[in-house]
Design an enzyme around this catalytic site. Structure first.
Site, PDB file in Angstrom:
ATOM      1  N   TYR A  52       1.497  -1.091   5.655  1.00 37.56           N
ATOM      2  CA  TYR A  52       2.487  -0.409   6.482  1.00 37.56           C
ATOM      3  C   TYR A  52       2.277   1.100   6.535  1.00 37.56           C
ATOM      4  CZ  TYR A  52       5.384  -4.414   7.670  1.00 37.56           C
ATOM      5  OH  TYR A  52       5.850  -5.572   8.215  1.00 37.56           O
ATOM      6  N   ASP A 111      -2.807  10.134  -8.018  1.00 35.77           N
ATOM      7  CA  ASP A 111      -1.603   9.408  -8.415  1.00 35.77           C
ATOM      8  C   ASP A 111      -0.340  10.072  -7.852  1.00 35.77           C
ATOM      9  OD1 ASP A 111       0.329   7.912  -9.594  1.00 35.77           O
ATOM     10  OD2 ASP A 111      -0.064   8.630 -11.648  1.00 35.77           O
ATOM     11  N   TYR A 226      12.396  -4.750   1.769  1.00 34.67           N
ATOM     12  CA  TYR A 226      12.292  -6.121   2.251  1.00 34.67           C
ATOM     13  C   TYR A 226      13.498  -6.909   1.759  1.00 34.67           C
ATOM     14  CZ  TYR A 226      10.542 -10.745   3.353  1.00 34.67           C
ATOM     15  OH  TYR A 226      10.427 -12.014   3.865  1.00 34.67           O
ATOM     16  N   TYR A 236      12.092 -13.082  -4.499  1.00 35.64           N
ATOM     17  CA  TYR A 236      12.200 -11.739  -3.938  1.00 35.64           C
ATOM     18  C   TYR A 236      13.544 -11.069  -4.196  1.00 35.64           C
ATOM     19  CZ  TYR A 236      10.330  -7.737  -1.752  1.00 35.64           C
ATOM     20  OH  TYR A 236       9.870  -6.458  -1.583  1.00 35.64           O
ATOM     21  N   LYS A 245      14.153  -3.085  -5.074  1.00 39.49           N
ATOM     22  CA  LYS A 245      14.478  -2.728  -3.684  1.00 39.49           C
ATOM     23  C   LYS A 245      15.936  -2.288  -3.564  1.00 39.49           C
ATOM     24  CE  LYS A 245      10.502  -3.193  -1.604  1.00 39.49           C
ATOM     25  NZ  LYS A 245       9.717  -1.961  -1.398  1.00 39.49           N
ATOM     26  N   ILE A 275       4.483  -9.427   6.038  1.00 39.90           N
ATOM     27  CA  ILE A 275       3.111  -9.477   6.567  1.00 39.90           C
ATOM     28  C   ILE A 275       2.125  -9.579   5.403  1.00 39.90           C
ATOM     29  CG2 ILE A 275       3.528  -8.176   8.714  1.00 39.90           C
ATOM     30  CD1 ILE A 275       2.263  -5.722   7.136  1.00 39.90           C
ATOM     31  N   VAL A 276       0.895  -9.896   5.728  1.00 43.57           N
ATOM     32  CA  VAL A 276      -0.139  -9.990   4.689  1.00 43.57           C
ATOM     33  C   VAL A 276      -0.682  -8.596   4.407  1.00 43.57           C
ATOM     34  CG1 VAL A 276      -2.279 -11.130   4.015  1.00 43.57           C
ATOM     35  CG2 VAL A 276      -0.788 -12.200   5.724  1.00 43.57           C
ATOM     36  N   THR A 277      -0.533  -8.145   3.185  1.00 43.58           N
ATOM     37  CA  THR A 277      -1.139  -6.880   2.762  1.00 43.58           C
ATOM     38  C   THR A 277      -1.694  -7.077   1.350  1.00 43.58           C
ATOM     39  OG1 THR A 277       0.839  -6.003   1.675  1.00 43.58           O
ATOM     40  CG2 THR A 277       0.573  -5.473   4.018  1.00 43.58           C
TER      41      THR A 277
HETATM   42  P1  NAI Z   1      -0.342  -1.856   0.520  1.00 47.36           P
HETATM   43  O1  NAI Z   1      -0.856  -2.386  -0.758  1.00 47.36           O
HETATM   44  O2  NAI Z   1      -1.074  -2.204   1.756  1.00 47.36           O
HETATM   45  O3  NAI Z   1      -0.237  -0.246   0.457  1.00 47.36           O
HETATM   46  C1  NAI Z   1       0.072   0.428  -0.714  1.00 47.36           C
HETATM   47  C2  NAI Z   1      -0.326   1.885  -0.606  1.00 47.36           C
HETATM   48  O4  NAI Z   1       0.097   2.576  -1.781  1.00 47.36           O
HETATM   49  C3  NAI Z   1      -1.831   2.113  -0.479  1.00 47.36           C
HETATM   50  O5  NAI Z   1      -2.058   3.166   0.433  1.00 47.36           O
HETATM   51  C4  NAI Z   1      -2.229   2.570  -1.890  1.00 47.36           C
HETATM   52  O6  NAI Z   1      -3.381   3.411  -1.933  1.00 47.36           O
HETATM   53  C5  NAI Z   1      -0.991   3.353  -2.274  1.00 47.36           C
HETATM   54  N1  NAI Z   1      -0.825   3.542  -3.721  1.00 47.36           N
HETATM   55  C6  NAI Z   1      -0.691   2.599  -4.680  1.00 47.36           C
HETATM   56  N2  NAI Z   1      -0.536   3.185  -5.881  1.00 47.36           N
HETATM   57  C7  NAI Z   1      -0.581   4.529  -5.690  1.00 47.36           C
HETATM   58  C8  NAI Z   1      -0.484   5.667  -6.531  1.00 47.36           C
HETATM   59  N3  NAI Z   1      -0.276   5.565  -7.846  1.00 47.36           N
HETATM   60  N4  NAI Z   1      -0.595   6.893  -5.957  1.00 47.36           N
HETATM   61  C9  NAI Z   1      -0.809   7.035  -4.618  1.00 47.36           C
HETATM   62  N5  NAI Z   1      -0.872   5.987  -3.776  1.00 47.36           N
HETATM   63  C10 NAI Z   1      -0.773   4.749  -4.303  1.00 47.36           C
HETATM   64  O7  NAI Z   1       1.193  -2.317   0.587  1.00 47.36           O
HETATM   65  P2  NAI Z   1       2.266  -2.555   1.741  1.00 47.36           P
HETATM   66  O8  NAI Z   1       2.549  -4.007   1.810  1.00 47.36           O
HETATM   67  O9  NAI Z   1       1.931  -1.802   2.961  1.00 47.36           O
HETATM   68  O10 NAI Z   1       3.560  -1.915   1.059  1.00 47.36           O
HETATM   69  C11 NAI Z   1       4.116  -0.679   1.422  1.00 47.36           C
HETATM   70  C12 NAI Z   1       5.630  -0.762   1.313  1.00 47.36           C
HETATM   71  O11 NAI Z   1       6.113  -1.682   2.299  1.00 47.36           O
HETATM   72  C13 NAI Z   1       6.128  -1.286  -0.036  1.00 47.36           C
HETATM   73  O12 NAI Z   1       7.296  -0.598  -0.398  1.00 47.36           O
HETATM   74  C14 NAI Z   1       6.472  -2.736   0.279  1.00 47.36           C
HETATM   75  O13 NAI Z   1       7.440  -3.267  -0.586  1.00 47.36           O
HETATM   76  C15 NAI Z   1       7.020  -2.571   1.690  1.00 47.36           C
HETATM   77  N6  NAI Z   1       7.117  -3.811   2.457  1.00 47.36           N
HETATM   78  C16 NAI Z   1       6.048  -4.658   2.552  1.00 47.36           C
HETATM   79  C17 NAI Z   1       6.170  -5.862   3.217  1.00 47.36           C
HETATM   80  C18 NAI Z   1       5.028  -6.812   3.321  1.00 47.36           C
HETATM   81  O14 NAI Z   1       5.258  -7.970   3.712  1.00 47.36           O
HETATM   82  N7  NAI Z   1       3.823  -6.413   3.033  1.00 47.36           N
HETATM   83  C19 NAI Z   1       7.442  -6.258   3.864  1.00 47.36           C
HETATM   84  C20 NAI Z   1       8.473  -5.241   3.801  1.00 47.36           C
HETATM   85  C21 NAI Z   1       8.311  -4.090   3.083  1.00 47.36           C
HETATM   86 NA    NA Z   2       1.256   1.086   2.715  1.00 44.86          NA
END
Ligand code: NAI
Ligand code: NA
Length: 398
Positions: A52, A111, A226, A236, A245, A275-277
């Site tokens: 995202y 970080d 979420y 969840y 959350k 979504i798939v991430t």
């Molecule tokens: P993702 O794994 O694709 O992205 C995570 C990001 O955080 C990456 O850019 C990574 O480099 C960064 N990151 C991780 N640890 C770090 C650190 N210590 N310092 C700096 N950057 C760091 O994950 P996604 O799924 O895009 O998640 C983003 C947000 O969206 C989360 O809060 C998640 O709960 C929320 N979300 C995700 C959904 C899903 O289905 N994937 C649904 C609804 C909300």
């Molecule tokens: Na992200």
């Protein structure tokens, strides 16, 4: 070097840098050909390299707003011999495209939880980014966090609370579905998960930015949350991650008060679609749901991937004329996912699904394809037999 996907269980171990580039370009193309909006000009995105966060950055830079962005992320650098992480390359490809358009696209790796990172970003805003930002999007997902004051390391543990939970999970490597039973979280699992994925660090960011006087009048900040349906509740919303959350959402309400007073600004969470991430593939029991959901939403013509969902969030809601807020001031682009007719059909799949029929009943193929695409594999138009020049690639810096 010819690069083929390496998967262990449900973990992706490598990426294809050229496929990652094609994926970034595809997302850019999608927003360039979609509805345009005008939004914040100066944006900071924490967690900008994948999922995202990356979609947010692409939508803001290429979807009409022409935003300058600072992207903070934690990624593994590629070397002459070893391929880096997908986000490492996505940062580079995004910057190259944004700079071609004359936009600032600063990548800062390290970080985000640390004090140092906050200081580095603030220094950059002051010295090279025009002095102020209009928007902070917090899209970080991590399994651990080092407390910046005590240096204590907290590890999240995604578990049910109260009683154990049995469900199915995918093994992408073997293309199988397996039953898993998760024992309930301990008090410590709960505290740790909230510490990592709750709102504490988001609040530290906003307060540090206000303190340093680098936020504009009308400054806005958002984080992603979420909720999900009843079939996901055990792992969840009622699980340890759900408590995190809730904490994040409470932080949004607190920050909203602070920003209203200080900057005529605002804070809220957007509750996004499943979504798939990289992060979600890691949640036990979630992949089966994601793949059933895909099947149903696809059939109804309302399925969205990261960029489609995020771009609609910004174009229609955040900067558009169709914002959907609930009574707790959470923005709700997940209203399509939670439609009764969608969830009734997901439930029908859940009633019938077994280890033997899951590929027919859910869209496992699409789940696997999306999973591979996160790391640049199975992307259309990429020749995977071709040599990837790691030495050349290692000269590119974020
Ligand atoms: P993702 O794994 O694709 O992205 C995570 C990001 O955080 C990456 O850019 C990574 O480099 C960064 N990151 C991780 N640890 C770090 C650190 N210590 N310092 C700096 N950057 C760091 O994950 P996604 O799924 O895009 O998640 C983003 C947000 O969206 C989360 O809060 C998640 O709960 C929320 N979300 C995700 C959904 C899903 O289905 N994937 C649904 C609804 C909300
Ligand atoms: Na992200």
């Amino acid at each position: 070097m010819v690069i083929k996907p390496k998967i262990k269980g449900s973990l992706a171990l490598n990426c294809h840098p050229v496929g990652c580039k094609e994926e970034v370009l595809n997302q850019i193309k999608y927003v360039e050909n979609s509805k345009k909006y005008k939004g914040a000009k100066k944006v900071l995105i924490i967690g900008a390299s994948s999922g995202y966060g990356l979609a947010t950055r692409i939508s803001l830079a290429f979807g009409g707003s022409d935003s300058d962005t600072i992207g903070v992320s934690f990624e593994r650098e590629g070397s002459k011999r070893k391929v880096g992480s997908a986000g490492w390359y996505s940062n580079i490809w995004f910057r190259e495209e944004a700079e071609k358009k004359g936009l600032i696209a600063k990548n800062i790796l390290g970080d985000a939880f640390s004090h140092n990172m906050k200081e580095e970003v603030i220094k950059y805003i002051k010295e090279e980014f025009g002095g102020k930002i209009d928007l902070l999007v917090y899209s970080l997902a991590s399994g651990m966090r080092t407390d910046p004051d005590t240096n204590k390391i907290y590890k999240s543990n995604l578990r049910p609370q109260g009683e154990s939970l049995t469900g199915f999970t995918f093994n992408v490597e073997k293309e199988s579905m397996e039953e898993v039973t998760l024992s309930p979280a301990t008090e410590e699992d709960l505290t740790n998960t909230v510490k990592v994925m709750g709102g504490e660090d988001w609040e530290l960011w906003v307060k540090a930015l206000i303190e340093a006087n680098v936020v504009s009048e009308g400054f806005k900040t958002m984080a992603y949350s979420y909720i999900g349906p009843a079939v996901m509740e055990g792992i969840y919303r009622h699980g340890t991650i759900g408590s995190a959350k809730e904490h994040l959402e409470k932080t949004a309400r607190d920050l909203d008060e602070v920003l209203k007073d200080e900057k005529s600004g605002e804070a809220y969470v957007a509750v996004n679609k499943a979504i798939v991430t990289k992060a979600s593939a890691y949640i036990p029991i979630f992949p089966l749901y994601a793949s059933a959901l895909m099947r149903v939403m696809e059939e109804k013509g309302i399925e969205e991937n990261a960029i489609e969902h995020t771009h609609r969030l910004f174009a229609d809601m955040v900067y558009g004329d169709k914002p959907e807020f609930d009574s707790e001031k959470r923005m709700r682009p997940d209203s399509w996912e939670l439609r009764d007719d969608v969830q009734e059909e997901v439930l029908e799949i859940y009633k019938k699904v077994t280890e033997n029929n899951f590929k027919e009943l859910t869209d496992f193929d699409k789940y696997k394809t999306e999973f591979l695409k996160l790391n640049g594999f199975k992307v259309e138009g990429v020749n995977y037999e071709e040599d990837v020049d790691l030495e050349e690639l290692s000269k590119l810096k974020p």
